[in-house]
Design an enzyme around this catalytic site. Structure first.
Site, PDB file in Angstrom:
ATOM      1  N   GLU A   1       0.774  -1.544  -0.289  1.00 28.72           N
ATOM      2  CA  GLU A   1      -0.132   0.064   0.340  1.00 28.72           C
ATOM      3  C   GLU A   1       0.514   1.368  -0.326  1.00 28.72           C
ATOM      4  O   GLU A   1       0.559   2.228  -0.603  1.00 28.72           O
ATOM      5  CB  GLU A   1      -0.696   0.069   1.491  1.00 28.72           C
ATOM      6  CG  GLU A   1      -2.308  -0.797   0.986  1.00 28.72           C
ATOM      7  CD  GLU A   1      -1.815  -2.591   1.620  1.00 28.72           C
ATOM      8  OE1 GLU A   1      -0.572  -2.631   1.433  1.00 28.72           O
ATOM      9  OE2 GLU A   1      -2.911  -2.903   1.471  1.00 28.72           O
TER      10      GLU A   1
ATOM     11  N   HIS B   1     -11.460  -5.069   7.585  1.00 25.23           N
ATOM     12  CA  HIS B   1     -11.645  -4.974   6.354  1.00 25.23           C
ATOM     13  C   HIS B   1     -13.583  -4.048   6.336  1.00 25.23           C
ATOM     14  O   HIS B   1     -14.246  -5.127   5.140  1.00 25.23           O
ATOM     15  CB  HIS B   1     -11.659  -6.421   5.613  1.00 25.23           C
ATOM     16  CG  HIS B   1     -10.930  -7.470   5.493  1.00 25.23           C
ATOM     17  ND1 HIS B   1     -10.146  -7.905   6.686  1.00 25.23           N
ATOM     18  CD2 HIS B   1      -9.701  -7.443   4.070  1.00 25.23           C
ATOM     19  CE1 HIS B   1      -9.090  -7.902   5.817  1.00 25.23           C
ATOM     20  NE2 HIS B   1      -9.065  -7.686   4.977  1.00 25.23           N
TER      21      HIS B   1
END
Lengths: 323, 328
Positions: free
Chosen positions: A60, A129
């Protein structure tokens, strides 16, 4: 009029700008052949090729960093992080680099870039998530933050986000991807900083955005049966924020409920509530109320998750508590 | 190694500019003219000079908190740099960045950076832009030994290697991450061995030998321009000052600094130039006087520049939005 899913709205916005501007490209984890974890970029790899639709490593920091570096050098990247929760891994690049490089260098660097962040619960994805972390990002000067609730706005805000010369956080809601909504035959850009009054009303203002717009509309329908005429305001853009529409609505209804899916503690909904308290306190004839998630991580098991997340019934009950 | 006499003199001039700029910054910090933190490049001049001598104006660099040397070597203007260090309105960042945030997009300087390791991924992004546009530019990413323990080092090198991006990663191994010696912060002696993990060439050179740096970076730049991907170059060097001005450097073993002062890159280059009849004693004197004047001018420019208007604090957050200020 025709209908389109939320995911299609986002995709059409990206496709439109990729066709318009050769400097626009999309990269992120599995956005290529796989079409994105939620299928948002489906078909774009075949349409635009691997130069413009790129799979990245699961990295990321590199995804956001590459967006910063390539934007500084003249591209207009769209960077997708598969889940907003993963922004934590690339947070330095978002907060210390993307948001601040222009300011720290006295305007010597311009970063036209979009960061796509799918957020929200409701899919049994548990605590890493499912988060709604917009307050973290809206807190940071240098970022713009938008969050569509329907296909038309998803398209329109995406087009505007890509055209913007500043880093834009584009928040998507996972549970909305497959939701169809009506769109104009000719899709148009949606300007930042313009809220949308989804339903006019006279008795109470429900201010919200993203998935909770749907919940608020449902609640408004139920409230109407009990004789409460609620106005529903979809912010669409958290920064810049359309204060004018918020204040105008409060001046009309004199009661406010702010709704978001965030954990309530430190939520962006608190920013809206405090803004109203500071700037139009005397227009309110009841306490400003907020609806949000419980102050826990998002649980896995469906019953627990439903209990933790806010829904239309919570909105309805909160509104009723004001009458 | 083919370097024209003219370029050799140019490189020597760059070394002098960095040395004298940093010395002046050191003095002005001590005088209280420069606020905040200042990390000086004294002793490491050969790295920035040797690396940037291979670059064109349209090539990019990313820099670090110890960035003055990189910026000067890439063509940064001394006046604007000094004014920024002083926090003045004519400074590169209009007084909003200071020592750690100087950038000049027109010269390919993507910014010094206050976050250790931030440049690796940004440089990969610059490399992506170059490759995407299909030009033969390159990006040189400067960073220290300690930053190679950050995840960004691994992310940036990995991305650059899988996509064959035109990035040259130049590690300035000065032996310390702030106060922690390399032996205490990583279990390797040569940072260049980490190139193996990313299947790119990795070399270690004497970072106080400007020609060794020039040559190694030159080869890497040539590869990058041809689309052959990134390289990791480790330049072993030493900072003559502490991590920041005011650092008492109690962590240095006695005799270490003295040993490195003997390897000062500037007299080394000077001797080479004299021995090879590239430059005369007289020319050296004149160049020193010229650079002294440049530094005096930059100092005067910074002194004479105004402090920024308070409202300017609200500008440059966005290209198109200026937030409200406060009345005081």
């Amino acid at each position: 009029m025709r209908t389109m899913t939320y995911a299609e709205g986002i995709r059409e916005g990206m496709r439109k700008k990729m066709m318009d501007d050769p400097n626009v490209l999309l990269f992120g984890e599995d956005v290529g052949k796989f079409g994105g974890c939620f299928g948002v970029s489906a078909g774009m790899f075949d349409e635009f090729g691997d130069r413009r639709v790129r799979d990245t490593p699961i990295s990321e920091g590199a995804i956001i960093g590459a967006a910063v570096g390539s934007a500084a050098c003249g591209l207009r990247p769209i960077a997708e992080l598969m889940f907003m929760d993963f922004a934590t891994v690339g947070m330095d690049q978002i907060v210390n680099q993307a948001a601040k490089l222009r300011y720290m260098t006295g305007g010597k660097i311009t970063l036209p870039m979009v960061i796509r962040l799918p957020e929200g619960g409701g899919v049994s994805a548990a605590a890493q998530h499912s988060q709604s972390l917009e307050a973290w990002l809206a807190h940071v000067p240098g970022l713009k933050v938008v969050y569509p609730s329907n296909a038309q706005d998803a398209y329109g805000l995406m087009v505007t986000a890509i055209e913007d010369d500043n880093p834009v956080i584009f928040i998507e809601n996972k549970t909305l991807y497959a939701v169809k909504s009506e769109v104009e035959d000719e899709l148009k850009a949606v300007p930042f900083g313009k809220a949308c009054v989804k339903k006019e009303g006279t008795d109470v203002t429900i201010i919200t955005y993203g998935k909770q717009v749907l919940d608020a509309m449902k609640a408004a329908e139920a409230l109407a049966k009990d004789g409460i005429n609620a106005e529903v305001v979809d912010l669409r853009s958290l920064y810049p924020l359309d204060k004018e529409t918020i204040f105008k609505s409060v001046e009309k209804t004199h009661k406010v409920v702010v709704v978001s899916e965030e954990v309530k503690r430190g939520a962006f909904s608190g920013e809206i509530a405090s803004l109203i308290a500071e700037e139009c306190f005397y227009e309110c004839d009841a306490p400003i109320k907020r609806v949000g998630a419980l102050n826990t991580p998002v649980p896995f098991s469906m019953g627990l998750e439903n209990y933790m997340l806010p829904n239309d019934k919570d909105i309805e009950a909160t509104v009723k508590s004001l009458f | 190694m083919k370097i024209s006499n003219e370029q050799l003199k140019e490189m020597y001039l760059t070394m002098l500019k960095i040395r004298k700029f940093e010395t002046r910054a050191m003095d002005k910090f001590a005088e209280g003219k420069i606020p905040g933190f200042v990390h000086l490049y004294l002793g490491e001049e050969a790295v920035a000079t040797g690396a940037c001598a291979n670059l064109r104006k349209d090539d990019y660099i990313t820099s670090t908190h110890r960035g003055h040397g990189h910026i000067i070597a890439k063509g940064g203007e001394l006046n604007y740099m000094m004014a920024e260090l002083f926090g003045k309105e004519d400074g590169y960042c209009r007084g909003k960045g200071g020592s750690m945030h100087i950038a000049d997009a027109s010269k390919g300087i993507l910014g010094a950076n206050g976050i250790v390791g931030a440049g690796h991924n940004i440089a990969a992004g610059a490399g992506l832009a170059i490759q995407y546009k299909g030009t033969d530019q390159v990006c040189v990413c400067f960073f220290g030994d300690a930053s190679t323990n950050q995840s960004t080092f691994h992310e940036g090198l990995n991305l650059a290697s899988i996509w064959k991006l035109p990035v040259v990663f130049v590690c300035e191994n000065n032996g310390y991450g702030i106060s922690v010696s390399q032996a205490r912060h990583q279990a390797i002696t040569d940072v260049s061995v980490r190139a193996t993990a990313y299947n790119m060439p990795g070399v270690t050179v004497d970072g106080n030998d400007v020609f060794a740096v020039y040559e190694a970076v030159g080869e890497a730049v040539a590869r990058a321009r041809k689309g052959q991907g990134p390289t990791l170059i480790e330049c072993k060097t030493y900072r003559f000052r502490g991590h920041f001005e005011g650092d008492p450097t109690v962590y240095r073993p006695s005799g270490e600094l003295e040993a490195w002062l003997k390897k000062d890159p500037i007299p080394r280059m000077e001797n080479y130039l004299k021995e090879n009849n590239v430059i005369t004693e007289e020319e050296i004197k004149k160049m020193n006087a010229d650079v002294d004047k440049m530094i005096d001018d930059a100092n005067a420019f910074a002194d004479n520049s105004k402090v920024p208007a308070l409202e300017s604090a609200l500008e440059d957050v966005y290209t198109d939005i200026v937030e409200e200020g406060r009345i005081r």
